[in-house]
Design a protein around this motif. Structure first.
Motif, PDB file in Angstrom:
ATOM      1  N   HIS A 147       0.853  -1.189   0.000  1.00 31.65           N
ATOM      2  CA  HIS A 147       0.000   0.000   0.000  1.00 31.65           C
ATOM      3  C   HIS A 147       0.892   1.243   0.000  1.00 31.65           C
ATOM      4  O   HIS A 147       1.965   1.243   0.599  1.00 31.65           O
ATOM      5  N   ILE A 148       0.453   2.303  -0.681  1.00 33.38           N
ATOM      6  CA  ILE A 148       1.217   3.555  -0.729  1.00 33.38           C
ATOM      7  C   ILE A 148       0.419   4.656  -0.036  1.00 33.38           C
ATOM      8  O   ILE A 148      -0.773   4.839  -0.295  1.00 33.38           O
ATOM      9  N   ASN A 149       1.091   5.380   0.851  1.00 31.90           N
ATOM     10  CA  ASN A 149       0.513   6.576   1.482  1.00 31.90           C
ATOM     11  C   ASN A 149       1.440   7.759   1.221  1.00 31.90           C
ATOM     12  O   ASN A 149       2.650   7.651   1.411  1.00 31.90           O
ATOM     13  N   ARG A 150       0.873   8.855   0.787  1.00 36.07           N
ATOM     14  CA  ARG A 150       1.690  10.049   0.586  1.00 36.07           C
ATOM     15  C   ARG A 150       1.761  10.845   1.874  1.00 36.07           C
ATOM     16  O   ARG A 150       0.790  10.971   2.612  1.00 36.07           O
ATOM     17  N   GLU A 182      -2.970   6.638   9.530  1.00 41.33           N
ATOM     18  CA  GLU A 182      -4.339   6.430  10.006  1.00 41.33           C
ATOM     19  C   GLU A 182      -5.216   7.661   9.827  1.00 41.33           C
ATOM     20  O   GLU A 182      -6.415   7.613  10.099  1.00 41.33           O
ATOM     21  N   GLY A 183      -4.628   8.764   9.355  1.00 38.17           N
ATOM     22  CA  GLY A 183      -5.405   9.982   9.168  1.00 38.17           C
ATOM     23  C   GLY A 183      -5.444  10.877  10.386  1.00 38.17           C
ATOM     24  O   GLY A 183      -6.188  11.863  10.425  1.00 38.17           O
ATOM     25  N   LYS A 184      -4.643  10.556  11.389  1.00 38.46           N
ATOM     26  CA  LYS A 184      -4.593  11.350  12.611  1.00 38.46           C
ATOM     27  C   LYS A 184      -3.471  12.374  12.531  1.00 38.46           C
ATOM     28  O   LYS A 184      -2.657  12.376  11.609  1.00 38.46           O
ATOM     29  N   ARG A 185      -3.413  13.245  13.527  1.00 39.66           N
ATOM     30  CA  ARG A 185      -2.326  14.204  13.613  1.00 39.66           C
ATOM     31  C   ARG A 185      -1.004  13.455  13.817  1.00 39.66           C
ATOM     32  O   ARG A 185      -0.897  12.607  14.705  1.00 39.66           O
ATOM     33  N   GLY A 186      -0.019  13.768  12.984  1.00 36.52           N
ATOM     34  CA  GLY A 186       1.276  13.120  13.122  1.00 36.52           C
ATOM     35  C   GLY A 186       2.054  13.723  14.271  1.00 36.52           C
ATOM     36  O   GLY A 186       2.683  14.776  14.131  1.00 36.52           O
TER      37      GLY A 186
END
Length: 457
Positions: A301-304, A322-326
């Motif tokens: 899987h690729i995430n930018r 996960e779409g949360k604050r890094g």
């Protein structure tokens, strides 16, 4: 593309690809090959337009069966690009412009005459050099992670297969190596993580494997954020297949069936070539379920990246996926115990994974024979600043800063003196001229107040 269903079919494909690759490079019966650098640096200097002009000349002269035109990954010698190589003679032209294409075609490709004004000139001796291997910039390098960069077409899986691609994962699956066997080989090799602090790769893999839970994840950190660093970008652009194969091996070792590549969003070509490589691997049956007819399955899987430097930190990165604050979290629990989706997660960077197939294929002792006692193997550096030769260099650990700067890098331009080098990105430090004879490895850099980091120099 035909699926490769078992080891016998992979062996046959390797032989076929190797034969085709050899013919493409070695020529024969009057055939020639034009190879151009397709890294971001050269593309920004019109290498794709240069390629298109060569292709038109080949077509206009009816030479499609005599001359091939191909793109490869970054040559590494960025200050001298764009590059054009002519095979089978292996002549290297540098700083090629669109205006040079007609002359190269007429004099070299049609007439067999080397164009001396486009050859590299050694700054100290004034000698013109026609072959890449004879240039001082390359002579002291040892390419492992960069082995296929500037050699294979990163958009053609057959080129990678021709150069021992997927023989490492085949070796593991065919010989029945256990997870512990694989981790032991990485342990003996002495490979330390190439992304920052130099943590033991085997220790991290072993901890992830032994963590409780059946569902585990693997992450490749390609969120290259250090100023002046472009090692990960060049590897992904020039040889995405090796990184993916390294991840497959790691996935096997830690019992993970899902790997995520977290790529810096400012690297569109890396993303594009990764997507293309994954699609080709899935079509061939080398990614997905029951690879090579075995029980081993692995999905990519690729995430930018979210564009934040902090997202490259080991606990912030899974949160960003996960779409949360890094945001880094307090440890324990460590990522190998609770990471992506709260599952055990093993995280390494691009260069680390690119080394893995060669370690498995050539053996842990081969890798550990390079480098120093506590820093084994090679390290890729992005060499930049006020220096004659900027670009990517891969050297055995323990090579001195003086060798990198004055022999590989060609020294300081305009007769000026070396003042200092900075390594390790924002967390690193400056190395003054008085310490130029320092052998470069993890421990020596820490001892003089700097650090390896990801490899910006």
């Amino acid at each position: 593309m035909e699926k490769i269903k078992n080891f016998e079919e992979l062996s046959a494909k390797c032989a076929s690809c190797a034969d085709a690759f050899g013919k493409k490079i070695e020529g024969g019966a009057g055939k020639r090959a034009v190879v151009l650098c397709g890294g971001t640096g050269c593309i920004s200097s019109n290498s794709l337009e240069i390629k298109a002009k060569f292709e038109k000349l080949v077509e206009d002269n009816g030479l499609q069966d005599k001359v091939t035109v191909n793109i490869v990954g970054c040559f590494g010698f960025c200050s001298q690009g764009p590059f054009v190589k002519i095979f089978p003679e292996d002549t290297l032209y540098r700083l090629v412009s669109l205006d040079d294409v007609d002359e190269i075609f007429e004099k070299d490709i049609m007439g067999g005459e080397i164009i001396e004004r486009l050859l590299y000139v050694e700054p100290n001796s004034g000698e013109k050099v026609a072959k890449q291997e004879d240039i001082n910039f390359y002579k002291k390098q040892k390419r492992v992670a960069l082995r296929n960069c500037g050699v294979i077409n990163p958009e053609n899986i057959d080129d990678y297969i021709a150069r021992d691609g997927y023989k490492a994962i085949e070796k593991i699956l065919k010989t029945g190596m256990t997870q512990d066997d694989v981790i032991e080989q990485i342990d003996i090799s002495g490979l330390r993580g190439r992304g920052g602090a130099g943590f033991s790769t085997a220790f991290k893999w072993r901890a992830a494997k032994n963590s409780e839970g059946d569902e585990k994840y693997l992450i490749c950190n390609a969120d290259e954020g250090d100023p002046g660093a472009f090692m990960d970008r060049s590897i992904l652009e020039g040889n995405p297949y090796a990184v993916i194969e390294g991840m497959m091996i790691a996935g096997y070792a830690v019992r993970s069936t899902d790997g995520y590549i977290y790529v810096r969003a400012e690297y569109p070509m890396s993303v594009s070539r990764l997507r293309g490589a994954i699609a080709q691997l899935e079509e061939r049956g080398l990614l997905g379920d029951n690879i090579l007819g075995t029980d081993f399955s692995f999905h990519m899987h690729i995430n930018r990246g979210a564009g934040a430097f902090v997202c490259g930190e080991g606990s912030a990165l899974p949160a960003s996926i996960e779409g949360k604050r890094g945001f880094p979290r307090v440890k324990p629990p460590r990522t190998v115990e609770q990471g992506l989706f709260d599952k055990p997660t093993c995280l390494n960077n691009v260069e680390t994974f690119a080394n893995i197939p060669q370690i498995i294929l050539k053996g842990a002792d081969w890798f550990s024979s390079m480098g120093t006692e506590r820093s084994k193997g090679t390290k890729v550096f992005a060499l930049g600043g006020k220096i004659q030769h900027t670009g990517l260099v891969e050297i055995p650990m323990g090579v001195t800063l003086d060798t990198i700067i004055n022999e590989i890098g060609g020294g300081i331009p305009n007769g000026k003196k070396f003042k200092a080098a900075q390594t390790g990105g924002p967390s690193g430090g400056c190395i003054p001229a008085s310490l130029i004879d320092t052998p470069i490895d993890y421990d020596n850099l820490l001892a003089i107040g700097s650090m390896m980091g990801s490899g910006g120099l």
